[in-house]
Design an enzyme around this catalytic site. Structure first.
Site, short mmCIF file in Angstrom:
data_model
loop_
_atom_site.label_atom_id
_atom_site.label_comp_id
_atom_site.label_asym_id
_atom_site.label_seq_id
_atom_site.Cartn_x
_atom_site.Cartn_y
_atom_site.Cartn_z
CB SER A 34 -0.83 0.00 1.28
OG SER A 34 -1.48 1.22 1.48
CE1 TYR A 71 -4.03 -1.94 5.24
CE2 TYR A 71 -3.36 0.26 4.57
CZ TYR A 71 -3.80 -1.01 4.25
OH TYR A 71 -3.98 -1.35 2.93
#
Ligand SMILES: NC(=O)c1ccc[n+]([C@@H]2O[C@H](COP(=O)([O-])OP(=O)(O)OC[C@H]3O[C@@H](n4cnc5c(N)ncnc54)[C@H](OP(=O)(O)O)[C@@H]3O)[C@@H](O)[C@H]2O)c1
Length: 287
Positions: free
Chosen positions: A140, A153
């Site tokens: 990501s 995350y």
């Protein structure tokens, strides 16, 4: 194209689901793994072409469950071939560091990091014996940049980035390509199902309440601009189809390459000022 086999984790929803569909439509044989195989019905609804549907094999795989991984590994060892592994399964835990239980971090790392490592370990012996293979690890932008309110995350995706660098150096000599896919923001359920920001910091007495509200406003304003995940699924089909992946990192999404380059070039202090300016955050010290 000869029939190559693509193994996808987290194929029940979002990017993994669309990639499974698109890969099958393109002519790949697809091993679509999901923790709840009842969700596989969605594939029957989505795929109109019977030949494409017949190219998809559904297998149960919860990447955090040792028993599930072991039985999947046993199944794989009975003569399966895997040409491309797409480590996609993931979730997002948000919240502010001070307010999150340690277990939230453990849960996040179990799925996004340890799960990815476990599946990679299950597939590597096959690829090594084949003398060829390709591993696409879905990271990501958060694997390169830490955003406020997303530390679990970001930590999990930073771990994926470091792991993948080492892995690539280890297995390229065996003919195995490894790459990091770094998506920006796409319209999937990930930002609503796992994110715990609202529960944690919404409490009236939370010192992060104001911060959280600004972030919610910002996210709500940018959400309509999140891209259709079909675009990243198309990209993943292209990466799967490529003879060789020469680069280690592939940013995917509008403006992502520019943002990552910008982050690399500007001094941290300037970046920090920009993030806080965007969120309209100044001093939060208690009066
Ligand atoms: N959407 C974005 O903007 C974005 C941006 C950057 C990176 N990513 C990454 O892209 C990947 C896919 O996310 P998405 O956006 O498609 O989200 P999504 O729609 O929520 O899909 C996540 C998938 O992962 C599966 N999953 C979660 N925990 C699992 C486990 N323990 N074992 C097996 N499967 C599990 C989910 O299964 P269930 O259906 O059973 O929940 C689902 O199939 C993730 O790695 C995510 O971090 C997404």
């Amino acid at each position: 194209m000869g029939e190559k086999t693509v193994l996808i984790t987290g194929a029940s929803n979002g990017i993994g689901f669309l990639t499974a569909v698109k890969c099958a439509e393109k002519g790949f044989r697809v091993i679509a793994t999901m923790r709840n195989i009842d969700k596989a019905q969605k594939l029957d609804v989505q795929i109109k072409d019977k030949a494409a549907r017949d190219r998809i094999i559904i297998r149960q795989l919860d990447v955090t469950d040792e028993t599930s991984i072991a039985s999947f590994k046993t199944w794989l060892s009975k003569g399966e071939r895997v040409d491309i592994l797409i480590n996609n399964a993931g979730m997002a835990v948000g919240g502010f560091v001070e307010e999150l239980p340690l277990d939230a971090y453990r849960q996040q790392l179990e799925t996004n990091f340890f799960g990815l490592v476990a599946v990679t370990q299950a597939v590597l012996p096959l690829m090594r014996r084949q003398g060829a293979g390709k591993i696409l690890n879905i990271s990501s932008v958060s694997g390169v940049i830490g955003f406020p309110g997303l530390s679990p995350y970001a930590a999990s995706k930073h771990a994926v980035e470091g792991f993948t660098e080492s892995l690539r150096l280890e297995v390229v000599p065996f003919g195995i390509d490894v790459a990091l896919i770094e998506p920006g923001s796409f319209q999937t359920d990930i930002w609503t199902t796992g994110t715990t920001i609202p529960e944690q910091a919404a409490r009236n007495n939370s010192p992060y309440k104001r911060y959280m509200e600004r972030m919610k406003e910002k996210m709500a304003a940018s959400r309509p601009n999140y891209e259709d995940p079909v675009h990243i699924a198309d990209q993943l089909v292209r990466f799967s189809d490529k003879e060789k992946l020469s680069a280690l990192r592939y940013p995917v999404g509008k403006g992502v390459r520019t943002m990552l380059l910008f982050k690399k070039l500007v001094p941290w202090k300037l970046w920090e000022r920009m993030v806080h300016k965007q969120l309209k955050i100044s001093s939060m010290k208690e009066e």
